[in-house]
Design an enzyme around this catalytic site. Structure first.
Site, mmCIF file in Angstrom:
data_model
loop_
_atom_site.group_PDB
_atom_site.id
_atom_site.type_symbol
_atom_site.label_atom_id
_atom_site.label_comp_id
_atom_site.label_asym_id
_atom_site.label_seq_id
_atom_site.Cartn_x
_atom_site.Cartn_y
_atom_site.Cartn_z
ATOM 1 N N LEU A 160 83.552 85.714 -63.429
ATOM 2 C CA LEU A 160 83.869 85.192 -64.760
ATOM 3 C C LEU A 160 83.162 83.877 -65.060
ATOM 4 O O LEU A 160 82.915 83.564 -66.216
ATOM 5 C CB LEU A 160 85.385 85.005 -64.901
ATOM 6 C CG LEU A 160 86.232 86.270 -64.688
ATOM 7 C CD1 LEU A 160 87.698 85.958 -64.931
ATOM 8 C CD2 LEU A 160 85.758 87.403 -65.588
ATOM 9 N N GLU B 226 90.468 83.943 -51.984
ATOM 10 C CA GLU B 226 90.693 84.002 -50.537
ATOM 11 C C GLU B 226 89.574 84.690 -49.774
ATOM 12 O O GLU B 226 89.407 84.467 -48.584
ATOM 13 C CB GLU B 226 92.027 84.705 -50.225
ATOM 14 C CG GLU B 226 92.960 84.520 -51.364
ATOM 15 C CD GLU B 226 94.421 84.338 -51.093
ATOM 16 O OE1 GLU B 226 94.846 84.177 -49.955
ATOM 17 O OE2 GLU B 226 95.142 84.359 -52.100
ATOM 18 N N LYS C 229 79.611 79.187 -61.944
ATOM 19 C CA LYS C 229 79.686 77.880 -61.281
ATOM 20 C C LYS C 229 80.981 77.732 -60.483
ATOM 21 O O LYS C 229 80.961 77.434 -59.286
ATOM 22 C CB LYS C 229 79.590 76.773 -62.342
ATOM 23 C CG LYS C 229 79.454 75.383 -61.763
ATOM 24 C CD LYS C 229 79.351 74.311 -62.854
ATOM 25 C CE LYS C 229 77.992 74.324 -63.544
ATOM 26 N NZ LYS C 229 77.772 73.099 -64.353
ATOM 27 N N PHE D 290 96.269 76.333 -51.551
ATOM 28 C CA PHE D 290 95.892 77.208 -50.430
ATOM 29 C C PHE D 290 97.090 77.956 -49.843
ATOM 30 O O PHE D 290 97.052 78.397 -48.697
ATOM 31 C CB PHE D 290 95.166 76.403 -49.330
ATOM 32 C CG PHE D 290 94.169 75.416 -49.863
ATOM 33 C CD1 PHE D 290 93.061 75.860 -50.575
ATOM 34 C CD2 PHE D 290 94.349 74.055 -49.699
ATOM 35 C CE1 PHE D 290 92.151 74.958 -51.105
ATOM 36 C CE2 PHE D 290 93.442 73.148 -50.227
ATOM 37 C CZ PHE D 290 92.346 73.600 -50.923
#
Lengths: 329, 181, 761
Positions: free
Chosen positions: C654, C728, C657, C266
């Site tokens: 892409l 983000e 899931k 993060f």
């Protein structure tokens, strides 16, 4: 963590014998608070006496009360069928605390003797009269959202973090002790102290004394009881304010009897005696509830971050009593 | 110190101060169990002791001598994934995977608690004979396991599916526990 | 092996950023499928090895002691008790630490990785409360921790700026804001605001935050002579290796850093003091070292997001056009870091306005360097801007989505560049329909369930597209048809390994099970950082270049006896495990056949990504619409997020899931930002007070409802694979969506985060 020796006691007298005369010995229950404090070097025992092998039974008494072995886990007590049926506020208070993992480890005795979560108490770089008598209190003018609004002193504004104890205070629980000078009992409400000028002395336990059991007197109307905890996230957080209450209303809608205790507001689980007195004989309605809450919080004072808890406590009291009034449980 | 870990008896020399977590990770090489806070505030270190979930970071190892400990390494059998592990993969119940061993052990411990009718704070009727499992119950009961990546939805989906597929008579216990039973 | 280093991107068939499109833009295959994580089985079995889990003979364990003042000098440092404690191998302080160069600030050079440029344990100066003053190495962690607790220091404190209120009295104007001008002015926005028919002019405040990845920062380091081996938890491998080489005066190829698994980043898993100190102590002790910070240690020495105070002023005509858009403010910072928390970035491209004024300053404080944390700038900038837009909609009596429709710009409102791809209003409309936005009452306090007031809010999410130059990729094809693509990038849980395997399978036309993706090690071709939602596109750029070389090499190898004879890169495509003519299905030869005929066991090609010219030519951003429903207790003020939906326009997805998980993860961190997260910085001492996970409240399972994710899946024609980053954007707009829902529920505007219950009582 400082080095220590470890002993496992088979019974209370063995435990007391092991710790006798050693001010730096500590009884070890589930360890969920003590081990943490040792790692922070806030607690520096040179000996741990493991008391998890002591009685952990939860036994109904002939009078309808309950005797709880101090080594019973929080989970075991909350899951006990007698507690769920007769003292639901206690089950709910325990279940509102910590996480399932911690409740599986923590003992009843240890829960009672857990120490404040004031961050200035935990941080050795901060001034804390509780950790180091005379050092001062960084919480009083610092971050004190979780701090006391009742019964605080210039020396200390910390709160007792237990949920379970709030219910025990409401239930008039008795704590059975044993120690070098022999067994004795004390009301839970009198076990914890207000900080005064010695916030480092948190309970009335004498050196070497050990909690062996907690006894609940019968309280038939506690079947109509509950616990509400208000906190900064939806689970797994300490209380800003919590309320344990049991309510007995007669057929005319008048409060015959009531038990009320608050958490998150004081250095000890706070039995709301003023509110109880104000409620008895009054109609069970929002007006009486509010008046009782006002009476209890009349002496409250707020600090920089926690003044809102005065109103929050009042509202939560009113809401909980209202919930019990409407509930046919 | 002596322990039974994932069904195997082990004896190990350890510092008296060692937590069960550090003992597993540093002394015994069971690094599947994770350290996220070392103060009982995140649940990454959750293991099962005699089938009950605990935070191994707050557990002094010395206090758990002789007990049977199950870590994430002991969940599957013969190289096959435990159904819950498989469900975590299917439902993407993790991203970085660091909190995952604790989530898995916690969920398995939780299933036993539900089976034993241990209530939670959101259980409406404390006197009910069994827990009515719904999403709110699962979320509250799993709130002792933080996931900073935010895989919370997938975790609940994986647990729900596994609980539903496990018959009432069969707890999703770990393989060696099943073998012992 | 063929190396490609020239930037001959003008040859026919090559991808020319901003000029041509990635040839696979409209090719699907494995791309987009909800493939389960390739590393999933390892992770669920506890077999994924993290930084602190690599065994070494003779390993010793590190523990740190921290300063307790914010600024000054160490006057006495007593380490005798620590040195005498059982098991202690070494106590290192500024007195005996090896001489090391200071780190260079991130972005100041191609190898700079420093979160700050302060020297590390080289002198007696204290720059922040919590600075490491000693490193203890011992045989066990318990011994190291105990000995570290015995280190005693005395200080001569110097005056320190530890109050934001004091610091902001002396604001500093930055030269640039991450390369952008710190001030943008179009017209006279203040005058236009005054003259506007409808005005909103408010101050919004956001607190400090900490990343609090669940994995504690850790490293296992070992020296062999002058070679340094670092097992790190890192989102900038190559920069870390380069920076460590610089600090220790080594050739860069003498430092190997690997980080195959990272337990959450993060923005926080970069180069901080602990890796440098571990390397220094290991060198001094002559033994391998493992360092794992305590949670308190993470708060003390790994910076977080800084606090901001922002003004947003909007002037609008009665029909909902913006006459003035003003977004200004100040963030706390230090003089020794490079992260200005660019909260004015969203307003640079989101909305059309006749006049615009954007400016931000910093207030220098004596504190730990603040740093990048998930959507730096955008996460807190969208809180202010998107709350203000909601306030304006309310004043105008317009639905907030309708207002955004009216101020949707044609081109980038401050740069004037065309948008590469922008479908924000699409995202709003799809989200609104799915969420049941029409059930929202425009008037607050209209829905209730017992004591709980219910409200809905929405807000725009946005995060820029960025592609870093400097990354390379290597493709290795074996005679058996196995393809391995390698680059020193990172998978901290984003799903990089899985999505890139899908990408490579689709790009080269091979089955997913014949593809391996190697990453997480500086011995691989140079990779880009995992930051700023840039990694996917940056890898894409390098893989495109490597694929071009790969195809050209195969065409050469195919020679004149192949159906491909005479064809050039521009005339062929990769498909079905080989190369074929674009327009002639019959002209095809498989990779295996080409290698076999040419007598090769393998083919290895490597290339650098072309420079990111698309970013110069286009305004490139991801967009989204965040929808939130909250329940607010009228009694206690407690807020519960009861429903949440994020509808995103982030280019091609892409992997359905893992992408959904990424979006949800961002939203959940956004729920924390909105409701619970705040780092308490004591202005008296400059010390972080709530340095624990018990006291810093990240959302728990119970705080998070089932979240729904939608995405447009419209490829961005300028981006590799058509994909913009998604790491983000999920967190952006969430603070405002929650705050706007709280307003809709209660009628109260909360402009200071987090929205704790006391603000709503």
């Amino acid at each position: 963590m400082n080095p220590f020796t470890y002993e496992r006691a088979s019974d209370a007298s063995a435990a007391i014998e092991l710790a006798k005369g050693n001010a730096a010995a500590r009884y070890l229950g589930g360890g969920t608070n003590l081990v943490d404090l040792m790692r922070e070097t806030v607690e520096r025992p040179d000996m741990l006496v493991d008391v998890t092998g002591l009685p952990r039974g939860i036994e109904p008494r002939a009078d309808g009360g309950l005797l709880i072995g101090a080594a019973a886990t929080n989970t075991a007590l909350a899951a006990d069928s007698h507690v769920r049926r007769h003292y639901p506020l206690l089950a709910r208070a325990i279940l509102a605390g910590a996480s399932a993992q911690i409740r599986n480890m923590a003992t009843v005795g240890g829960n009672i003797l857990q120490r404040t979560r004031c961050r200035y108490f935990y941080d050795n770089a901060a001034a804390c009269n509780k950790r180091q008598p005379g050092a001062g209190c960084d919480a009083r003018d610092g971050f004190n959202r979780y701090h006391a609004i009742l019964g605080a002193s210039p020396a200390c504004v910390a709160t007792h973090p237990s949920d379970m104890c709030v219910a025990l205070a409401a239930l008039d629980a008795t704590v059975h002790l044993d120690g070098p000078t022999g067994p004795r009992s004390i009301a839970l409400a009198e076990l914890h102290r207000l900080p005064g000028d010695r916030p480092d002395i948190e309970t009335e336990l004498k050196p070497g004394e050990l909690i062996t059991a907690v006894e609940l007197p019968p309280l038939p109307f506690a079947r109509r009881s509950t616990y509400r905890k208000v906190r900064d996230r939806a689970s797994y957080a300490f209380a800003l304010v919590s309320v344990a209450a049991a309510l007995d209303i007669d057929d005319g809608g008048v409060v015959r009897n009531v038990r009320l205790a608050l958490g998150g507001v004081a250095h000890k689980p706070w039995r709301a005696s003023a509110a109880e007195a104000a409620l008895k004989g009054r109609p069970a309605n929002a007006e009486s509830f509010r008046a009782a809450a006002e009476a209890e919080l009349a002496a409250a004072t707020g600090l920089r971050d926690n003044a809102f808890k005065i109103e929050l406590a009042k509202r939560t009291i009113v809401a909980v009593l209202g919930e019990l009034t409407g509930d046919d449980a | 110190m002596n322990f039974t870990i994932n069904g195997q008896s082990v004896e190990v020399e350890a510092d008296i101060r060692s937590s069960l977590l550090d003992l597993l990770r540093n002394s015994l090489g069971f690094t599947g169990t994770k350290k996220g806070c070392d103060q009982g505030a995140c649940g990454a270190c959750t293991v099962l002791v005699d089938g009950e979930r605990i935070n191994s970071c707050l557990a002094l190892a010395v206090q758990y001598q002789g007990r049977s400990i199950t870590t994430v390494e002991g969940l599957g059998s013969d190289g096959a994934l435990h159904p819950l592990q498989q469900a975590f993969v299917e439902h993407d119940g993790f991203q970085c995977g660091y909190c995952t061993p604790g989530q898995l052990c916690s969920a398995i411990g939780m299933a036993r608690e539900i089976e034993r009718n241990v209530p939670s704070v959101v259980t409406a009727d404390l006197t009910a004979a069994s827990v009515t499992v719904d999403e709110t119950e699962l979320r509250e009961r799993m709130s002792g396991n933080l996931c900073r990546c935010g895989a919370y939805n997938g975790i609940i989906e994986a647990i729900s599916e596994t609980l539903a597929e496990t018959s009432a008579s069969q707890t999703p216990a770990s393989s060696h526990e099943r073998a012992r039973a | 092996m063929s190396m490609q280093s020239e930037s001959a991107n003008t040859r026919p068939g090559r991808w020319q950023p901003a000029v041509t499109q990635d040839p696979m833009l409209h090719k699907h295959g494995a791309l987009g499928q909800p493939v389960s994580r390739i590393d999933g089985p390892l992770k669920v079995q506890g077999k994924a090895r993290f930084a602190a889990e690599f065994p070494y003979d003779g390993l010793c364990y590190a523990a740190l002691a921290f300063s307790t003042i914010a600024r000054g000098r160490i006057t006495a440092l007593d380490t005798t008790a620590a040195e005498a404690a059982p098991g202690v191998v070494l106590v290192m302080t500024h007195r005996n630490a090896p001489r090391m160069k200071a780190p260079s600030l991130m972005m100041s050079s191609p190898t700079a990785a420093g979160a700050s440029d302060l020297p590390v344990m080289q002198d007696d100066e204290i720059h922040w409360n919590g600075q490491p003053i000693a490193v203890v190495l011992a045989e066990t962690q318990e011994q190291a921790d105990h000995a570290a607790s015995l280190v005693r220091a005395d200080y001569a404190p110097l005056p320190a700026v530890t109050s934001f209120d004091e610091a902001k009295k002396s604001p500093r104007q930055l030269d640039n804001l991450l390369g952008q001008p710190p001030v943008v002015e179009i017209g006279d926005a203040e005058a236009a605001l005054k003259a506007a028919a409808v005005q909103v002019d408010q101050i919004y405040r956001t607190p400090r935050h900490n990343h609090n990845a669940i994995e504690l920062h850790a490293a296992t380091v070992a020296w062999t002579g002058d070679e340094l081996r670092v097992h790190d938890a890192s989102q900038l491998l190559d920069l870390t290796a380069g920076q460590l080489a610089d600090i220790f005066g080594l050739e860069s190829d003498k430092v190997r850093v690997s980080s195959p698994f990272v337990g959450g980043g993060f923005g926080g898993k970069c180069l901080w003091d602990h890796q440098i100190l571990a390397c220094a102590a290991a060198r001094l002790a002559g033994r391998p070292v493992r360092i794992m910070l305590s949670r308190e240690g993470v708060f003390r020495i790994v910076g977080g997001r800084t606090l901001t105070e922002q003004r947003v002023a909007l002037g609008a005509s009665a029909d909902g056009n913006l006459d003035a858009l003003i977004h200004t403010g100040i963030a706390a910072m230090t003089t020794h870091n490079s992260c200005p928390e660019q909260f004015t970035f969203p307003a640079r491209h989101l909305y059309a306005a006749k006049s615009i004024r954007l400016a931000q300053e910093v207030a220098d404080m004596d504190m730990l360097a603040n740093t990048f944390m998930r959507a730096p700038g955008e996460s807190v900038g969208t809180f202010a801007l998107e709350c203000a837009i909601d306030e304006l909609a309310d004043k105008l009596g317009l639905d907030p989505i309708e207002l955004r429709r009216r101020i949707e710009p044609e081109t980038d409102p401050t740069s004037g560049k065309p948008f590469s791809s922008r479908h924000l209003i699409d995202a709003y409309e799809k989200g609104a329909e799915r969420f049941g936005w029409d059930r929202r009452s425009p008037t607050p306090r209209q829905r209730r369930d017992g004591e709980w007031l219910i409200g809905m809010g929405c807000a725009t999410a946005t995060y820029p597209y960025h592609r870093f130059p400097g990354g390379a990729a290597r493709i290795r094809l074996t005679a058996g048809g196995q393809v391995t693509v390698s680059t020193a990038v990172h998978d901290m849980g984003m799903g990089t390994a899985t999505a890139q395997a899908q990408h490579i399978a689709a790009r080269l036309g091979v089955p997913l099970n014949q593809v391996s993706f190697e990453y997480g090690d500086t011995t691989l071709p140079r990779g880009v950082i995992a930051g700023g939602s840039t990694q996917t596109a940056s890898i894409g750029g390098a893989v495109i270049a490597a694929t071009e070389v790969f195809v050209e090499e195969l065409l050469k190898l195919a020679g004149n006896d192949s159906p491909l004879a005479g064809l050039s890169l521009a005339e062929v495509e990769t498909r079905d495990g080989g190369i074929g003519h674009r327009d002639d299905a019959a002209r095809f030869e498989s990779y295996e056949s080409i290698l076999r005929r040419s007598g090769r066991d393998e083919l290895v090609c490597e290339a650098d990504a072309p420079p990111p010219a698309e970013m110069e030519a286009f305004s490139m951003h991801s967009y989204g619409a965040q929808f939130c429903e909250v329940r607010v207790s009228e009694i206690t003020g407690e807020v519960r997020v009861s429903r949440f939906l994020g509808s995103f326009d982030a280019g091609r997805i892409l992997n359905a899931k893992t992408a959904t998980s990424q979006f949800k993860g961002g939203i959940i961190m956004g729920i924390g930002l909105a409701l619970t997260e705040e780092t308490n910085f004591d202005p008296r001492s400059g010390r972080i007070v709530n340095a624990s996970l018990a006291d810093y409240h990240v959302p728990v399972q119970m705080d998070v409802p089932a979240i729904e994710i939608l995405y447009t899946d419209i490829p961005d024609p300028q981006a590799p694979m058509g994909a913009r980053g998604i790491g983000e954007i999920g967190i952006t707009g969430v603070g405002a969506a929650v705050a706007n829902a709280v307003y809709n529920a209660t009628g109260k505007r909360i402009r200071d985060l987090p929205i704790t219950l006391d603000k709503l009582m």
